[in-house]
Design a protein around this motif. Structure first.
Motif, PDB file in Angstrom:
ATOM      1  N   LEU A 116      38.145  40.024  37.154  1.00 24.01           N
ATOM      2  CA  LEU A 116      39.268  40.932  36.956  1.00 24.01           C
ATOM      3  C   LEU A 116      40.355  40.543  37.936  1.00 24.01           C
ATOM      4  N   GLN A 117      41.539  40.270  37.431  1.00 21.07           N
ATOM      5  CA  GLN A 117      42.578  39.743  38.294  1.00 21.07           C
ATOM      6  C   GLN A 117      43.563  40.794  38.763  1.00 21.07           C
ATOM      7  N   ASN A 118      43.736  41.858  38.037  1.00 21.43           N
ATOM      8  CA  ASN A 118      44.789  42.792  38.405  1.00 21.43           C
ATOM      9  C   ASN A 118      44.279  44.171  38.787  1.00 21.43           C
ATOM     10  N   ASP A 119      43.003  44.441  38.621  1.00 24.82           N
ATOM     11  CA  ASP A 119      42.510  45.782  38.875  1.00 24.82           C
ATOM     12  C   ASP A 119      41.709  45.798  40.169  1.00 24.82           C
ATOM     13  N   LEU A 120      42.406  45.833  41.299  1.00 23.76           N
ATOM     14  CA  LEU A 120      41.739  45.784  42.592  1.00 23.76           C
ATOM     15  C   LEU A 120      41.080  47.108  42.946  1.00 23.76           C
ATOM     16  N   GLN A 121      41.339  48.158  42.176  1.00 27.56           N
ATOM     17  CA  GLN A 121      40.736  49.451  42.471  1.00 27.56           C
ATOM     18  C   GLN A 121      39.344  49.602  41.850  1.00 27.56           C
ATOM     19  N   THR A 122      38.917  48.659  41.032  1.00 28.49           N
ATOM     20  CA  THR A 122      37.620  48.748  40.382  1.00 28.49           C
ATOM     21  C   THR A 122      36.518  48.697  41.431  1.00 28.49           C
ATOM     22  N   PRO A 123      35.724  49.769  41.555  1.00 23.69           N
ATOM     23  CA  PRO A 123      34.708  49.787  42.604  1.00 23.69           C
ATOM     24  C   PRO A 123      33.621  48.741  42.416  1.00 23.69           C
ATOM     25  N   ALA A 124      33.458  48.218  41.202  1.00 24.53           N
ATOM     26  CA  ALA A 124      32.406  47.230  40.951  1.00 24.53           C
ATOM     27  C   ALA A 124      32.718  45.884  41.603  1.00 24.53           C
ATOM     28  N   LEU A 125      33.950  45.662  41.976  1.00 27.19           N
ATOM     29  CA  LEU A 125      34.303  44.383  42.582  1.00 27.19           C
ATOM     30  C   LEU A 125      33.816  44.328  44.023  1.00 27.19           C
ATOM     31  N   SER A 126      33.155  43.247  44.380  1.00 29.81           N
ATOM     32  CA  SER A 126      32.724  43.060  45.762  1.00 29.81           C
ATOM     33  C   SER A 126      33.943  42.729  46.610  1.00 29.81           C
ATOM     34  N   ALA A 127      33.766  42.746  47.911  1.00 29.47           N
ATOM     35  CA  ALA A 127      34.862  42.387  48.819  1.00 29.47           C
ATOM     36  C   ALA A 127      35.335  40.960  48.542  1.00 29.47           C
ATOM     37  N   ASP A 128      34.411  40.056  48.250  1.00 27.93           N
ATOM     38  CA  ASP A 128      34.790  38.671  47.948  1.00 27.93           C
ATOM     39  C   ASP A 128      35.611  38.607  46.663  1.00 27.93           C
ATOM     40  N   GLU A 129      35.182  39.319  45.649  1.00 28.36           N
ATOM     41  CA  GLU A 129      35.908  39.324  44.382  1.00 28.36           C
ATOM     42  C   GLU A 129      37.293  39.950  44.551  1.00 28.36           C
ATOM     43  N   GLN A 130      37.380  40.983  45.363  1.00 25.52           N
ATOM     44  CA  GLN A 130      38.685  41.598  45.626  1.00 25.52           C
ATOM     45  C   GLN A 130      39.608  40.607  46.324  1.00 25.52           C
ATOM     46  N   LEU A 131      39.078  39.879  47.299  1.00 26.19           N
ATOM     47  CA  LEU A 131      39.885  38.889  48.002  1.00 26.19           C
ATOM     48  C   LEU A 131      40.330  37.784  47.039  1.00 26.19           C
ATOM     49  N   GLU A 132      39.426  37.328  46.187  1.00 26.20           N
ATOM     50  CA  GLU A 132      39.782  36.317  45.189  1.00 26.20           C
ATOM     51  C   GLU A 132      40.927  36.821  44.303  1.00 26.20           C
ATOM     52  N   ALA A 133      40.834  38.077  43.871  1.00 27.22           N
ATOM     53  CA  ALA A 133      41.875  38.656  43.013  1.00 27.22           C
ATOM     54  C   ALA A 133      43.205  38.764  43.764  1.00 27.22           C
ATOM     55  N   LYS A 134      43.164  39.166  45.018  1.00 30.79           N
ATOM     56  CA  LYS A 134      44.398  39.254  45.815  1.00 30.79           C
ATOM     57  C   LYS A 134      45.052  37.882  45.957  1.00 30.79           C
ATOM     58  N   VAL A 135      44.248  36.866  46.217  1.00 25.85           N
ATOM     59  CA  VAL A 135      44.786  35.514  46.363  1.00 25.85           C
ATOM     60  C   VAL A 135      45.380  35.035  45.045  1.00 25.85           C
TER      61      VAL A 135
END
Length: 190
Positions: free
Chosen positions: A31-50
């Motif tokens: 998921l690239q634009n939904d950083l609020q999704t609780p299922a995303l790990s911290a690593d996945e959130q960082l990947e999406a932010k980058v």
């Protein structure tokens, strides 16, 4: 005549939908634009932010092909940039993203890899993921702590593993036909 027009319209819409899907790479399907999704790990959130930071500029987004993988603040950036300036600009952006501690720059200055090569890379990554659980001789091995990226036949391992696990994973990758090189970016926990 109307049936032909309907068929042509249906085919055009189908092609447009398929082309909007982008490359079928596991690394690009987060998921690239939904950083609020609780299922995303911290690593996945960082990947999406980058990814989001890199995608802000349309010219850069269209000129480059970049894959992002993160593990505990360490970010691996692979892909292709058309010029050294694009490459430098992209890495500077990655370094400024909050949460990025270390950047491994593996972007090449070259034309974007052909879709056939991208497909081969996806197949190699799938083959390697399938081999990860077969490392049964290592008690306590946690495959969820391992990340893999394949770019142009080069395998990049990331994650937190013991040295014996890292050696076993590296050797497993070397045995897969089509692997040109293995780059180890593990964080050793022993």
């Amino acid at each position: 005549m109307i049936k032909r027009l309907h068929f042509a319209l249906l085919m055009s819409m189908s092609l447009a939908l398929l082309s909007a899907c982008g490359p079928a790479r596991d690394e690009d399907m987060w998921l690239q634009n939904d950083l609020q999704t609780p299922a995303l790990s911290a690593d996945e959130q960082l990947e999406a932010k980058v990814r989001n930071a890199l995608n802000e500029d349309e010219t850069r987004r269209e000129a480059m092909r970049v894959t992002i993988s993160a593990y505990r603040g360490t970010v691996l950036v692979t892909g292709q940039a058309p010029t050294p300036q694009f490459l430098t600009q992209a890495i500077d952006i990655v370094r400024r993203v909050p949460g990025v501690k270390l950047v491994h720059n593996q972007i090449e200055v070259s034309a974007i890899t052909a879709p056939a090569i991208q497909t081969q890379d996806s197949q190699l990554a799938s083959e390697l993921r399938a081999r990860i659980p077969t490392i049964k001789s290592l008690p306590g091995f946690d495959p969820s702590q391992v990340k893999i990226t394949v770019e142009n036949g080069v395998v990049y391992w990331m994650g937190g593993v013991r040295q014996a696990e890292g050696q076993a994973l590296t050797e497993a990758a070397r045995q897969v036909p089509g692997v040109k090189k293995v780059v180890v970016l593990f964080e050793y926990v022993d």
